[in-house]
Motif scaffolding. Structure first.
Motif, PDB file in Angstrom:
ATOM      1  N   HIS A  43      23.129  38.282  36.471  1.00  0.00           N
ATOM      2  CA  HIS A  43      24.330  37.265  35.346  1.00  0.00           C
ATOM      3  C   HIS A  43      24.305  38.378  34.599  1.00  0.00           C
ATOM      4  N   LEU A  54      26.057  41.571  34.662  1.00  0.00           N
ATOM      5  CA  LEU A  54      27.636  40.906  33.912  1.00  0.00           C
ATOM      6  C   LEU A  54      28.153  40.896  33.201  1.00  0.00           C
ATOM      7  N   LYS A  55      26.705  40.193  32.379  1.00  0.00           N
ATOM      8  CA  LYS A  55      26.857  40.484  30.751  1.00  0.00           C
ATOM      9  C   LYS A  55      27.163  41.324  29.762  1.00  0.00           C
ATOM     10  N   ARG A  88      27.990  44.039  31.139  1.00  0.00           N
ATOM     11  CA  ARG A  88      29.656  44.758  31.739  1.00  0.00           C
ATOM     12  C   ARG A  88      30.573  43.909  30.863  1.00  0.00           C
ATOM     13  N   ASP A  89      30.705  42.380  30.601  1.00  0.00           N
ATOM     14  CA  ASP A  89      32.095  41.873  30.287  1.00  0.00           C
ATOM     15  C   ASP A  89      32.752  42.762  28.722  1.00  0.00           C
ATOM     16  N   TYR A  90      30.594  42.123  28.746  1.00  0.00           N
ATOM     17  CA  TYR A  90      30.725  42.333  26.642  1.00  0.00           C
ATOM     18  C   TYR A  90      31.156  44.448  26.811  1.00  0.00           C
ATOM     19  N   VAL A 132      33.181  45.870  29.281  1.00  0.00           N
ATOM     20  CA  VAL A 132      34.593  45.690  29.324  1.00  0.00           C
ATOM     21  C   VAL A 132      35.844  45.400  27.654  1.00  0.00           C
ATOM     22  N   ALA A 133      35.817  44.509  27.345  1.00  0.00           N
ATOM     23  CA  ALA A 133      36.124  43.386  26.183  1.00  0.00           C
ATOM     24  C   ALA A 133      35.628  44.702  25.343  1.00  0.00           C
ATOM     25  N   ALA A 153      24.714  48.325  34.740  1.00  0.00           N
ATOM     26  CA  ALA A 153      26.772  48.006  33.944  1.00  0.00           C
ATOM     27  C   ALA A 153      27.270  48.943  33.925  1.00  0.00           C
TER      28      ALA A 153
END
Lengths: 260, 80
Positions: free
Chosen positions: A12, A15-16, A18-20, A22-23, A55
């Motif tokens: 998790h 992923l946090k 990673r998502d950050y 990506v955005a 990430a």
């Protein structure tokens, strides 16, 4: 603003980050901009350096980010749509507004290897023009292309050296490419391919195997390998049309066929 | 130029005849068919008719014909 609770499983946390990223890459940063340093990300999310690296590495292999040795990590250019059509690398680059450049790795007439001969419909050992090239877009290696053309079709094809565009050269010699078939497959690049494509070892590539036909049969066989992190395949989808089925036993078919 | 009528009949024959066809359709460069018995498909005969390749996968038979496949397919349809 994401906050770290400290009790989440590592996946998790990863992923946090990673998502950050990506955005960030999609919305705030431009192509070529540096992403925050590992240290900054470690602090921001309260995660280990290893999680941050995990990430970043994932996004590098997905082609979202790009690592430049000794300089840092940057936002990559978007992936190119792999063109599923009878065009060439040079033509594709021109359409994308990128400058194509080439390094010839091998060029000349050779005896056709068995597989090449079979695909081209020539006898094994027949003379074929052979060309292997590294192709670049705006200076960056994108693909390695290898092609074989029967010498008998265009004996003087390579007289002025390897032509910059094989399709153009075929047209000049009256062997216009008319249609073809291409097969795409994912693979791990060889060590040599990784070097030529400026990728780290064991990177993924997209292998395209193509047979190009002229009016009277196969004119060229080619194998190309494209950087797996720089391309995506775009294919239009339409509902399948209803295949024809035999209308037996009625002797005179009175079907409502819709010929396209 | 071959006349259309025999060509379609010969393709159909090499695919095992109308009775062997469950479905048939042109797909850009290929004649794609679902046959009842792939053993009745004569790849060599299809190649002789000008096909550039024949792929048989289970009961799916794909014959590489080229862009004229649309014409061939509609001629075959007329025979089904």
């Amino acid at each position: 603003m994401p906050t770290e609770t400290g009790s989440q499983p590592t996946s998790h946390k990863y992923l946090k980050v990673r998502d950050y990223l990506v955005a960030l890459a999609a919305e705030e940063l431009a192509v070529g901009d540096p992403v925050p340093s590992e240290r900054a990300l470690t602090q921001r999310f309260g995660v280990s350096r290893m999680t941050v690296r995990h990430a970043i590495d994932a996004l590098v292999s997905e082609g979202v980010l790009e690592k430049v040795q000794g300089r840092g990590t940057f936002v990559s250019a978007p992936r190119m749509d792999f063109e599923v059509r009878l065009s060439t690398f040079g033509e594709q680059m021109q359409r994308l507004g990128l400058s194509a450049s080439t390094t010839v790795l091998d060029s000349g007439a050779v005896a056709a290897p068995a597989e090449v001969a079979a695909v081209l419909g020539v006898s094994p050992g027949a003379q074929v023009h052979h060309l292997r090239r590294q192709r670049r877009a705006d200076g960056k290696p994108m693909a390695i292309e290898e092609a074989w053309i029967p010498v008998a079709l265009a004996p003087r094809l390579f007289d002025d050296g390897p032509p910059p565009s094989l399709y153009d050269a075929l047209r000049t010699h009256g062997q216009d490419p008319q249609w073809g078939e291409e097969t795409l497959a994912a693979d791990i690049a060889t060590r040599e391919e990784c070097e030529l494509l400026d990728m780290s070892e064991n990177s993924a590539v997209l292998r395209a195997t193509r047979r190009t036909h002229g009016d009277d049969g196969a004119v060229m066989f080619s194998r190309s390998c494209f950087r797996g992190d720089r391309y995506q395949v775009w294919v239009p989808l339409a509902p399948p049309h209803v295949p024809e089925k035999p209308s037996r036993p009625s002797p005179a078919p009175t079907t409502s066929k819709e010929d396209s | 130029m071959t006349t259309p009528e025999p060509r379609a009949a010969l393709y159909l024959q090499a695919l095992g005849g109308a009775s062997n066809i469950e479905e048939i359709e042109p797909c850009t460069t290929r004649l794609r068919s679902l046959v009842h018995d792939p053993a009745q498909v004569d790849s060599a005969a299809l190649r002789k008719l000008g096909a550039f390749g024949v792929m048989i996968n289970g009961r799916v038979v794909q014959v590489v014909v080229g862009p004229e496949v649309d014409v061939v397919a509609s001629e075959i349809d007329d025979l089904l």
